[in-house]
Write an enzyme that holds these catalytic residues in place. Structure first.
Site, PDB file in Angstrom:
ATOM      1  CG  HIS A  33      31.953  24.645  65.486  1.00 40.15           C
ATOM      2  ND1 HIS A  33      33.196  24.507  66.050  1.00 40.15           N
ATOM      3  CD2 HIS A  33      32.158  25.160  64.263  1.00 40.15           C
ATOM      4  CE1 HIS A  33      34.107  24.926  65.199  1.00 40.15           C
ATOM      5  NE2 HIS A  33      33.504  25.337  64.096  1.00 40.15           N
ATOM      6  CG  HIS A  39      32.727  30.238  62.623  1.00 38.84           C
ATOM      7  ND1 HIS A  39      31.583  29.463  62.578  1.00 38.84           N
ATOM      8  CD2 HIS A  39      33.745  29.410  62.291  1.00 38.84           C
ATOM      9  CE1 HIS A  39      31.898  28.223  62.238  1.00 38.84           C
ATOM     10  NE2 HIS A  39      33.208  28.165  62.047  1.00 38.84           N
ATOM     11  CB  CYS A  73      40.514  23.418  57.402  1.00 37.69           C
ATOM     12  SG  CYS A  73      40.293  21.676  57.753  1.00 37.69           S
ATOM     13  CG  HIS A  75      37.683  27.859  63.467  1.00 37.49           C
ATOM     14  ND1 HIS A  75      37.845  26.523  63.773  1.00 37.49           N
ATOM     15  CD2 HIS A  75      36.541  27.958  62.762  1.00 37.49           C
ATOM     16  CE1 HIS A  75      36.820  25.851  63.279  1.00 37.49           C
ATOM     17  NE2 HIS A  75      36.017  26.698  62.666  1.00 37.49           N
ATOM     18  CD  GLU A  93      45.623  21.383  61.448  1.00 32.77           C
ATOM     19  OE1 GLU A  93      45.465  20.669  60.440  1.00 32.77           O
ATOM     20  OE2 GLU A  93      44.782  22.223  61.825  1.00 32.77           O
ATOM     21  CD  GLU A 119      33.323  24.158  61.158  1.00 32.59           C
ATOM     22  OE1 GLU A 119      33.155  25.397  61.277  1.00 32.59           O
ATOM     23  OE2 GLU A 119      34.321  23.573  61.589  1.00 32.59           O
ATOM     24  CD  GLU A 121      34.792  26.733  58.706  1.00 30.58           C
ATOM     25  OE1 GLU A 121      35.242  26.326  59.785  1.00 30.58           O
ATOM     26  OE2 GLU A 121      35.307  26.465  57.606  1.00 30.58           O
TER      27      GLU A 121
END
Length: 191
Positions: A33, A39, A73, A75, A93, A119, A121
């Site tokens: 980040h 990523h 959301c 990774h 979460e 970000e 992504e």
């Protein structure tokens, strides 16, 4: 390199898949980040009867704390399949289990998330449709609140108050609504 096991306390030290010099490489999440590296990511949208379950990120998150985001959301860890990651993070979460996640085409975006972090992504998108009441048990280290937002009015709400929503949720609903949710009939009808 051996995949890193996720624990809430080690979240920022997790190795995620990022492109370095055109090659997918394990990179520490916070470094990815700070460097704005492209990523892999995962975004989940749980829909019930025309409403999207959204979450308000915990105040202790290292970026975008307290902002509203899609259901989940994250990774994937290095060498973790995107679908497994999506299911894992729904449980970690929000305490949600047992939903069928349907993949959608990946979405790439780049957004400044504050604090000198970007970000960038390539997000694998998953949608779960349900017509049953869900047991939602937010992990307070990750989520400070949840709510069901009517999809037909959420875009207007975001336009009126963009400062309370994450950059990625704004991008998803502004630029990729149909790609994620399909036509209005598919959104309104729980599957």
């Amino acid at each position: 390199m051996t995949p890193t096991t996720f624990t809430p306390d080690a979240g920022a030290q997790t190795m995620i898949p990022a492109w370095v010099n055109g090659k997918l490489t394990p990179v520490e999440k916070l470094a990815a980040h700070r460097q704005g590296l492209r990523h892999k990511a995962v975004s989940v949208f749980v829909v019930a009867n025309g409403h999207l379950l959204i979450q308000r990120r915990a105040a202790g998150k290292y970026h975008t704390p307290g902002l509203w985001a899609n259901t989940c959301c994250t990774h994937p860890q290095w060498n973790e399949a995107s679908a497994a990651c999506a299911s894992r993070r729904l449980t970690e979460e929000l305490g949600i289990t047992g939903l069928t996640l349907s993949p959608r085409p990946a979405i790439e975006y780049r957004a400044d998330v504050g604090g000198g972090m970007i970000e960038h992504e390539v997000a694998e998108i998953f949608v779960a449709r349900t017509d049953q009441a869900l047991t939602i048990q937010p992990n307070p280290e990750e989520v400070q609140a949840t709510r069901w937002a009517e999809l037909s009015s959420l875009t207007s709400e975001i336009e009126a108050r963009p400062d309370i929503f994450t950059p990625w949720l704004r991008v998803y609903l502004r630029d990729h609504h149909a790609r994620i949710f399909g036509n209005a009939d598919n959104v309104a009808t729980a599957r």
